[in-house]
Each structure stands twice: as structure tokens, then as C-alpha cells.
Enzyme design. Sequence first.
Site, PDB file in Angstrom:
ATOM      1  N   ASP A 105      14.736 -27.616  -6.199  1.00 54.19           N
ATOM      2  CA  ASP A 105      16.011 -26.946  -5.925  1.00 54.19           C
ATOM      3  C   ASP A 105      16.878 -26.958  -7.191  1.00 54.19           C
ATOM      4  OD1 ASP A 105      15.206 -26.759  -3.296  1.00 54.19           O
ATOM      5  OD2 ASP A 105      16.269 -28.590  -2.692  1.00 54.19           O
TER       6      ASP A 105
HETATM    7  N1  URA Z   1      12.536 -31.412  -1.507  1.00 51.08           N
HETATM    8  C1  URA Z   1      13.795 -30.942  -1.534  1.00 51.08           C
HETATM    9  O1  URA Z   1      14.499 -30.994  -0.548  1.00 51.08           O
HETATM   10  N2  URA Z   1      14.243 -30.408  -2.679  1.00 51.08           N
HETATM   11  C2  URA Z   1      13.520 -30.376  -3.812  1.00 51.08           C
HETATM   12  O2  URA Z   1      14.008 -29.902  -4.853  1.00 51.08           O
HETATM   13  C3  URA Z   1      12.207 -30.879  -3.783  1.00 51.08           C
HETATM   14  C4  URA Z   1      11.742 -31.397  -2.612  1.00 51.08           C
END
Ligand code: URA
Length: 230
Positions: free
Chosen positions: A101
Site C-alpha cells: 500500500d
Molecule cells: N497487507 C496490507 O494490508 N498492506 C500492505 O501494504 C501489505 C500487506
Amino acid sequence: MRLDKYICRCTELTRSDAKKYLKRGAVLVNDELIKDPGHQVYEESKVTLAGNLLSFASARYIMLHKPADCICSNVDELYPSVLHLVEVDRAFDLHIAGRLDADTTGLVLITDDGQWSHKITSPKKACNKRYRVQLSKPIREDAAQLFEQGVQLQNEPKLTRPAKLEVLSEQEVLLTISEGKYHQVKRMFAAIGNRVVGLHREQIGDIELDQELDLGQWRYLTEEEVNSIG
Ligand code: URA
């Protein structure tokens, strides 16, 4: 190198797709029709697939220490793509093997070898990823057990796969998961009544984020690291 492997290297095709093209008679090597997937070819061989000349550039494998406020995408959106951080030729021909993310930091693997990244991202391969997680409130006592059993995420047909939780302190844990659903880690903690306030990926398979890399820095993977993904 075997012809089927060469085709995969030069394209995004899987080995079985490459074999289908071979069987159909769509592949010429040095102007000769070849159907044998094991036929040996070399960097200088002239290989065409359905009339298109393939070009063999040796594959590139990179690890990046992703900072926040950039995205794991080949196009800029609200935030710029992480590929701007990788100062190599044709950086935007590369792709990201397993997204993070925008607000997540840590290990991102970047390559132009579609077969290799498939081994990281395919749910069937169950490649482990370890995250360091900061939580908004103390972790509940049964969390490790719940994650081991699998938890129900909203709008998912099945429980999550068994995941390993290591508690570092009341509000800091390590979580190792072998799948990569959208916002998976955040949703897993939401499913047990907590909230992720900091998320950092430390490891993918056996590849650990190099401690020498500051946020935004990258390096090529070693041969051993590349070969560890299987
Ligand atoms: N899980 C998440 O919630 N976000 C990420 O960036 C990676 C794994």
C-alpha cells in the site's frame, strides 16, 4: 538454454503457454520451425514467436526499500510510482512482484522476469511474506491462535491461510502470511478488533530487506537471492 525457457524469459508467457505456441508451430529458430521445447538456443539465436522477433535481454532483479507516499504501480496516480526511485534504463519496463500500500514501507522486489515474479505472487506458490506491524492497541492474547486457525475477512469466501504471529511487545508484532489479498494484513487485524498504524515488509520468501538500504534506496539481488525463489 531450453527454447521454452527462453520464450518465457523474453515474454510474459508461462512455460505451458510457451509449449502451446511451440506445438502449434508458431516458433522459428534461425528461420527453422522448431516444436521441441527442449531445443537449445543461445543469446544470439534469432527466435520468432508468431512472427515477432523476441529479444533476449538478461533479466533484472532488484530490491527496493520502499518509502511511504509512493505506489507499487507502473503508472503514477495520487502518488508517484516506486519505479521513479530505480535509476536504471527502461525502469518502466520492469514490474513489481507483490504490491505494498502507499503508506506501507519495506521490501519491494522489482523485475522483468514474469516467471520469477509469478512464483512470488501466485496464490498456489504460497510464498511467505513477513511484516512488522504497529498496532493501535495491545494485541489480544489469543491472536496467534486465531491467525494460525485463519480468520474471516469481509467479502472473502474462505478463512485466511494459517499465518504466524510473533509478539514483540504489546503493540508491535511480526506477522508472516503466505497469501497477498488486498490490504490483507490490515484486514486481518481488523478482523480481530485491532488496527494497523504502521506496516513494514521485512522479508519475501528467504529474501530479507538489506539493512544497508535506506528508505528509497535499491540494489540488484544477488544470484543466491534470485535462485532462492522457487
Ligand atoms: N497487507 C496490507 O494490508 N498492506 C500492505 O501494504 C501489505 C500487506
